[in-house]
Design an enzyme around this catalytic site. Structure first.
Site, PDB file in Angstrom:
ATOM      1  N   ASP A   1     -34.338 -34.207  56.496  1.00  0.00           N
ATOM      2  CA  ASP A   1     -34.904 -33.201  57.623  1.00  0.00           C
ATOM      3  C   ASP A   1     -34.619 -33.844  58.909  1.00  0.00           C
ATOM      4  OD1 ASP A   1     -36.972 -34.719  57.354  1.00  0.00           O
ATOM      5  OD2 ASP A   1     -38.283 -33.091  56.968  1.00  0.00           O
TER       6      ASP A   1
ATOM      7  N   ARG B   1     -46.822 -24.614  60.551  1.00  0.00           N
ATOM      8  CA  ARG B   1     -46.705 -25.770  61.601  1.00  0.00           C
ATOM      9  C   ARG B   1     -45.668 -25.250  62.501  1.00  0.00           C
ATOM     10  NH1 ARG B   1     -43.411 -31.356  59.260  1.00  0.00           N
ATOM     11  NH2 ARG B   1     -43.376 -32.335  61.357  1.00  0.00           N
TER      12      ARG B   1
END
Length: 548
Positions: free
Chosen positions: A438, A156
């Site tokens: 996050d 990613r």
């Protein structure tokens, strides 16, 4: 090309990644697509400006109606190793070598190798992360399985809003995703393909089919340069923006030779409503801790439509990440309660037809795999076409009812401050009240606080109005708990936390909503100075900011 010297202690990793061949490859990649990257970023601004000036709402695009109405096209089938995607590990920042090796040895189907939401993009972290992927693919970790036997790596790269400050091509900083993608493909793409284990990617924060078209062109160019067959690269697009939810079919079409499906999550997607429409009273998002979950109409419709579109077109549909952390004692009541909570939420996704989802806690892998085995058949659920389903634009744009609680406001303040504090420490995620947080949860947290101030929302608890003054007061109140959470033992550690709180207050008081918190931080002098000090061996977090 201009490249900054190696951070201290990473000289060997630096030499491994930044070879003459890889730098030439990256320079050519960036030179080929840099103008296109600038164009799609300007189109984002133009689209947002049009929505603001016109008051229009998004809808299904008339220009691309032929793509949606054509029943004949399908995406190219994915390789065998992607057919079964039940449980991936999420937020796996590859710079964390110990957790990376643990995950490689886990029974998960895949690992989200995260240079984006769960990672802080310091120069150190990017080099270490790419190097660790290099070592895994080249089978250099002695205690990890060979890459052909490990869970598949779903790489990613950073999203389009991020830049790499330490590298310039033709006098411009390099787009973050091209930097990550380029080095990963140059060093690992051919080996992954030869081992039938990739190269597979997650694409973050794609907002339109034109951005998917750009990625497809990047894939084609890269395959040609590296001598890989067309369609070797596969990518799952994360639908993290309300605008892209209206173009999911077109996104699959643009990537049909390279698609590994679409992914739906909750917090980045919810935050995008504030990003695009937050100044409109009709889009006031209620307290996420009480009123926002995947069972609400706007989120359930988004997930249902994603599953329907993917399966109609022969693509995989995956769900979001379970952020809950399991208590250590498996015989305890808290452990059973946590597992039951995750099971209930993930069973909702399985019954909606998703083909897989993510967990953070490695202890959740096997229970969630068993859940899939109990409630689905085969490697995936692509046979569930959901033809009974009709989702309208109103369904996708329907804000849930509800208000704002004092608990929710303080929780959002705490998460926002702790995320900034984590970034100042060079960390991309942290643990708070039994779950991992996050950039996605930080985005929704600061977005809600900004929106509640903007609309002067009243608290359910005592009818106080959410104002700058109240948020500042509550920030001072939560600091005691946050000092304990962050284990502040020195004056400098306390100063860093105070700096994070001041930065949080800055961002939620802005007249114009900052599009991405990560962009704001990545361009902020305090963050950049903290990383420079870290690389020089100095003290992190001693840059003064306004006092609370």
């Amino acid at each position: 090309m201009e490249l900054e010297p190696s951070p201290p202690g990473l000289e060997a990793e630096y030499r491994t990644i930044f070879t003459a061949g890889s730098l030439v490859f990256l320079q050519e990649l960036v030179s080929t697509f840099d103008e296109e990257v600038d164009k799609i970023l300007r189109l984002r601004i133009s689209r947002k400006t049009h929505l603001d000036l016109s008051g229009d709402l998004p809808g299904f695009c008339e220009v691309t109606a032929p793509v949606r109405s054509d029943p004949t096209w399908r995406v190219r089938p994915v390789p065998q190793r992607l057919q079964r995607r039940h449980v991936d590990v999420g937020d796996l920042a590859p710079c964390d070598t110990q957790r990376f090796i643990q995950a490689l040895s886990s029974p998960a189907q895949g690992l989200q190798i995260d240079f984006d939401d769960g990672n802080c993009p310091t120069y150190h972290n990017q080099i270490k992360g790419i190097y660790n992927v290099y070592r895994a693919v080249h089978n250099q970790f002695p205690n990890a399985p060979k890459i052909s036997q490990a869970p598949v790596l779903m790489l990613r790269p950073r999203a389009w809003n991020m830049v790499e400050h330490n590298m310039m091509v033709k006098g411009k900083e390099v787009p973050g995703p091209l930097c990550d993608f380029g080095f990963l493909m140059f060093h690992c793409g051919k080996l992954l393909f030869d081992s039938e284990s990739g190269p597979f990617f997650y694409l973050s924060k794609v907002e339109s089919y034109l951005e998917a078209r750009l990625w497809n062109n990047i894939f084609l160019w890269t395959e040609q340069k590296l001598g890989l067959p067309v369609g070797s690269i596969k990518a799952t697009v994360l639908i993290e923006n309300v605008l892209s939810a209206f173009e999911m079919e077109e996104i699959l079409y643009e990537l049909k030779d390279h698609s590994a499906g679409l992914n739906c999550g909750i917090w980045d997607y919810s935050a995008s409503f504030v990003n695009k429409f937050g100044h409109r009273g009709a889009f006031l998002l209620p307290d996420r801790s009480k009123y926002v979950n995947m069972e609400k109409l706007f989120l359930r419709s988004y997930m249902d439509l994603l599953v329907q579109i993917c399966h109609r077109r022969g693509a995989l549909a995956t769900g979001g990440m379970a952020a809950l952390l399991l208590p250590q004692d498996r015989d305890s009541a808290p452990y059973r309660a946590a597992l039951a909570n995750v099971t209930r939420l993930k069973l909702l996704e399985i019954k909606a037809g998703v083909d897989g989802f993510m967990v953070y806690d490695l202890g959740l892998i096997e229970p969630m795999q068993k859940l899939f085995q109990l409630h689905s058949q085969g490697d995936n659920q692509m046979h569930q076409l959901r033809d009974d389903l009709t989702v309208t634009p109103d369904d996708l744009l329907c804000m849930p009812a509800g208000g704002v609680t004092l608990y929710g406001l303080k929780y959002n303040i705490a998460v926002g401050i702790l995320f900034i504090d984590a970034w100042l420490k060079g960390k991309g995620h942290f643990f708070y009240r039994g779950q991992v947080e996050d950039s996605a949860t930080a985005e929704i947290s600061r977005s809600q606080v900004w929106q509640w101030i903007r609309h002067q929302t009243q608290l359910e608890d005592d009818s106080r109005v959410v104002t700058r003054g109240l948020v500042t007061k509550l920030t001072q109140e939560v600091m005691g708990e946050l000092k304990v959470v962050t284990r502040c033992h020195t004056v400098r550690e306390e100063q860093r936390l105070l700096t994070a709180a001041a930065m949080f207050l800055e961002v939620v008081q802005k007249r114009d909503f900052p599009e991405f918190l990560t962009t704001y931080l990545n361009l902020d002098h305090t963050f950049l100075s903290s990383q420079a000090k870290r690389h020089e061996g100095g003290v992190v977090g001693d840059v003064p900011r306004p006092k609370l």
